[in-house]
Design a protein around this motif. Structure first.
Motif, PDB file in Angstrom:
ATOM      1  N   GLU A 103     101.423 -41.844  29.127  1.00 25.57           N
ATOM      2  CA  GLU A 103     100.663 -41.748  29.930  1.00 25.57           C
ATOM      3  C   GLU A 103      99.573 -40.676  29.467  1.00 25.57           C
ATOM      4  OE1 GLU A 103     102.599 -39.537  33.870  1.00 25.57           O
ATOM      5  OE2 GLU A 103     103.270 -42.081  33.838  1.00 25.57           O
ATOM      6  N   LYS A 104      99.893 -39.939  29.421  1.00 24.36           N
ATOM      7  CA  LYS A 104      98.448 -38.686  29.871  1.00 24.36           C
ATOM      8  C   LYS A 104      98.673 -37.652  28.081  1.00 24.36           C
ATOM      9  CE  LYS A 104      97.470 -38.056  34.037  1.00 24.36           C
ATOM     10  NZ  LYS A 104      97.198 -36.825  35.154  1.00 24.36           N
ATOM     11  N   LEU A 142     102.775 -36.958  27.384  1.00 24.59           N
ATOM     12  CA  LEU A 142     103.822 -38.031  27.887  1.00 24.59           C
ATOM     13  C   LEU A 142     103.677 -39.146  27.754  1.00 24.59           C
ATOM     14  CD1 LEU A 142     101.977 -35.925  31.289  1.00 24.59           C
ATOM     15  CD2 LEU A 142     104.096 -34.868  30.092  1.00 24.59           C
ATOM     16  N   ILE A 143     105.110 -39.968  28.206  1.00 25.27           N
ATOM     17  CA  ILE A 143     105.531 -41.327  27.927  1.00 25.27           C
ATOM     18  C   ILE A 143     106.230 -41.049  29.037  1.00 25.27           C
ATOM     19  CG2 ILE A 143     107.184 -42.917  26.856  1.00 25.27           C
ATOM     20  CD1 ILE A 143     105.791 -41.593  23.865  1.00 25.27           C
ATOM     21  N   ARG A 144     106.283 -42.130  29.708  1.00 22.34           N
ATOM     22  CA  ARG A 144     106.531 -42.920  30.208  1.00 22.34           C
ATOM     23  C   ARG A 144     107.452 -43.885  30.558  1.00 22.34           C
ATOM     24  NH1 ARG A 144     107.716 -41.765  36.309  1.00 22.34           N
ATOM     25  NH2 ARG A 144     105.390 -40.762  36.302  1.00 22.34           N
ATOM     26  N   LEU A 145     108.520 -43.925  30.278  1.00 22.91           N
ATOM     27  CA  LEU A 145     110.045 -44.831  29.854  1.00 22.91           C
ATOM     28  C   LEU A 145     110.381 -45.585  31.072  1.00 22.91           C
ATOM     29  CD1 LEU A 145     113.038 -42.606  28.652  1.00 22.91           C
ATOM     30  CD2 LEU A 145     110.738 -43.518  27.056  1.00 22.91           C
ATOM     31  N   GLU A 146     110.425 -46.755  30.332  1.00 22.45           N
ATOM     32  CA  GLU A 146     110.549 -48.194  31.144  1.00 22.45           C
ATOM     33  C   GLU A 146     111.876 -48.340  31.424  1.00 22.45           C
ATOM     34  OE1 GLU A 146     108.635 -50.809  29.247  1.00 22.45           O
ATOM     35  OE2 GLU A 146     106.486 -50.443  29.576  1.00 22.45           O
ATOM     36  N   SER A 147     113.049 -47.496  32.040  1.00 18.20           N
ATOM     37  CA  SER A 147     114.277 -47.390  32.350  1.00 18.20           C
ATOM     38  C   SER A 147     114.673 -47.284  33.792  1.00 18.20           C
ATOM     39  CB  SER A 147     114.688 -46.435  31.423  1.00 18.20           C
ATOM     40  OG  SER A 147     113.954 -44.854  32.572  1.00 18.20           O
ATOM     41  N   ASP A 148     115.150 -47.876  34.784  1.00 18.34           N
ATOM     42  CA  ASP A 148     115.396 -48.117  35.892  1.00 18.34           C
ATOM     43  C   ASP A 148     114.976 -46.589  36.386  1.00 18.34           C
ATOM     44  OD1 ASP A 148     117.137 -50.103  35.055  1.00 18.34           O
ATOM     45  OD2 ASP A 148     118.864 -49.400  34.530  1.00 18.34           O
ATOM     46  N   THR A 149     115.003 -46.038  36.081  1.00 18.74           N
ATOM     47  CA  THR A 149     114.326 -44.143  36.174  1.00 18.74           C
ATOM     48  C   THR A 149     113.215 -43.863  36.471  1.00 18.74           C
ATOM     49  OG1 THR A 149     115.581 -42.852  34.097  1.00 18.74           O
ATOM     50  CG2 THR A 149     116.832 -43.050  35.936  1.00 18.74           C
ATOM     51  N   GLN A 150     112.699 -44.379  36.012  1.00 13.17           N
ATOM     52  CA  GLN A 150     111.008 -44.543  35.419  1.00 13.17           C
ATOM     53  C   GLN A 150     110.306 -42.896  35.098  1.00 13.17           C
ATOM     54  OE1 GLN A 150     108.479 -46.486  35.629  1.00 13.17           O
ATOM     55  NE2 GLN A 150     109.880 -47.904  35.435  1.00 13.17           N
ATOM     56  N   ARG A 151     111.668 -42.117  33.712  1.00 12.65           N
ATOM     57  CA  ARG A 151     111.339 -40.815  33.281  1.00 12.65           C
ATOM     58  C   ARG A 151     109.966 -40.899  32.956  1.00 12.65           C
ATOM     59  NH1 ARG A 151     116.560 -39.294  30.277  1.00 12.65           N
ATOM     60  NH2 ARG A 151     115.375 -38.128  28.857  1.00 12.65           N
ATOM     61  N   THR A 152     109.718 -39.378  32.871  1.00  6.42           N
ATOM     62  CA  THR A 152     108.491 -39.200  31.845  1.00  6.42           C
ATOM     63  C   THR A 152     109.224 -37.977  30.737  1.00  6.42           C
ATOM     64  OG1 THR A 152     107.528 -39.350  34.130  1.00  6.42           O
ATOM     65  CG2 THR A 152     106.404 -38.058  32.021  1.00  6.42           C
ATOM     66  N   VAL A 153     108.727 -37.889  29.714  1.00  3.48           N
ATOM     67  CA  VAL A 153     109.201 -37.154  28.651  1.00  3.48           C
ATOM     68  C   VAL A 153     108.255 -36.288  27.659  1.00  3.48           C
ATOM     69  CG1 VAL A 153     111.467 -38.487  28.468  1.00  3.48           C
ATOM     70  CG2 VAL A 153     109.532 -39.326  27.178  1.00  3.48           C
ATOM     71  N   THR A 154     108.281 -35.643  27.839  1.00  2.00           N
ATOM     72  CA  THR A 154     107.002 -34.476  26.794  1.00  2.00           C
ATOM     73  C   THR A 154     107.274 -34.718  25.311  1.00  2.00           C
ATOM     74  OG1 THR A 154     106.303 -33.948  29.223  1.00  2.00           O
ATOM     75  CG2 THR A 154     105.262 -32.597  27.231  1.00  2.00           C
ATOM     76  N   PHE A 155     106.199 -35.072  24.664  1.00  2.00           N
ATOM     77  CA  PHE A 155     107.209 -34.114  23.395  1.00  2.00           C
ATOM     78  C   PHE A 155     105.604 -33.746  23.011  1.00  2.00           C
ATOM     79  CE2 PHE A 155     109.563 -37.792  23.569  1.00  2.00           C
ATOM     80  CZ  PHE A 155     109.989 -37.044  23.165  1.00  2.00           C
ATOM     81  N   SER A 156     105.811 -32.809  21.530  1.00  2.00           N
ATOM     82  CA  SER A 156     104.686 -31.888  21.097  1.00  2.00           C
ATOM     83  C   SER A 156     104.063 -32.985  19.697  1.00  2.00           C
ATOM     84  CB  SER A 156     104.684 -30.487  20.819  1.00  2.00           C
ATOM     85  OG  SER A 156     105.995 -30.768  19.393  1.00  2.00           O
ATOM     86  N   TYR A 157     102.942 -33.087  19.199  1.00  2.00           N
ATOM     87  CA  TYR A 157     102.408 -33.668  17.947  1.00  2.00           C
ATOM     88  C   TYR A 157     102.735 -33.319  17.491  1.00  2.00           C
ATOM     89  CZ  TYR A 157      98.638 -34.786  21.268  1.00  2.00           C
ATOM     90  OH  TYR A 157      97.967 -35.005  22.871  1.00  2.00           O
ATOM     91  N   SER A 158     103.758 -32.111  16.602  1.00  2.00           N
ATOM     92  CA  SER A 158     104.476 -31.752  15.697  1.00  2.00           C
ATOM     93  C   SER A 158     105.580 -32.582  15.521  1.00  2.00           C
ATOM     94  CB  SER A 158     104.924 -30.225  15.742  1.00  2.00           C
ATOM     95  OG  SER A 158     105.270 -29.575  16.652  1.00  2.00           O
TER      96      SER A 158
END
Length: 77
Positions: free
Chosen positions: A41-42, A49-65
Motif C-alpha cells: 500500500e505505502k 504497509l501491506i494490505r492483506l486480501e483476507s476476509d478482514t482486509q487487515r493492514t500489516v506493517t514491516f520494516s525493511y530490516s
C-alpha cells in the motif's frame, strides 16, 4: 561472487512495487510460517504497509530490516 543486499536496495525495490500484488511469507517463530496474499500500500522511510486480501482486509506493517534478516519474504506477482 556473492550477491549482497543492502537496506537501501531493498527499500528502492519495495518502493518500485508500491500498488502491486505480493505474496507474503512471514516467520511466526518456532518454524511456523504464515503465507498471505496482499498489496503493497505505502512505503515510508523506515517501514512499509501491506494490505492483506483476507476476509478482514487487515493492514500489516514491516520494516525493511525484516526483509534483510529474512523474517519476511516477499514474492512480487
Amino acid at each position: 561472487m556473492e550477491h549482497t543486499t543492502t537496506l537501501s536496495s531493498i527499500k528502492t525495490n519495495i518502493q518500485n512495487h508500491v500498488g502491486q500484488r505480493v505474496t507474503l511469507k512471514a516467520n511466526n517463530g518456532r518454524k511456523k510460517y504464515v503465507v498471505k496474499q496482499g498489496t503493497i500500500e505505502k512505503a515510508y522511510p523506515s517501514i512499509f504497509l501491506i494490505r492483506l486480501e483476507s476476509d478482514t482486509q487487515r493492514t500489516v506493517t514491516f520494516s525493511y530490516s525484516d526483509v534483510l534478516t529474512r523474517t519476511v519474504q516477499l514474492v512480487f506477482a
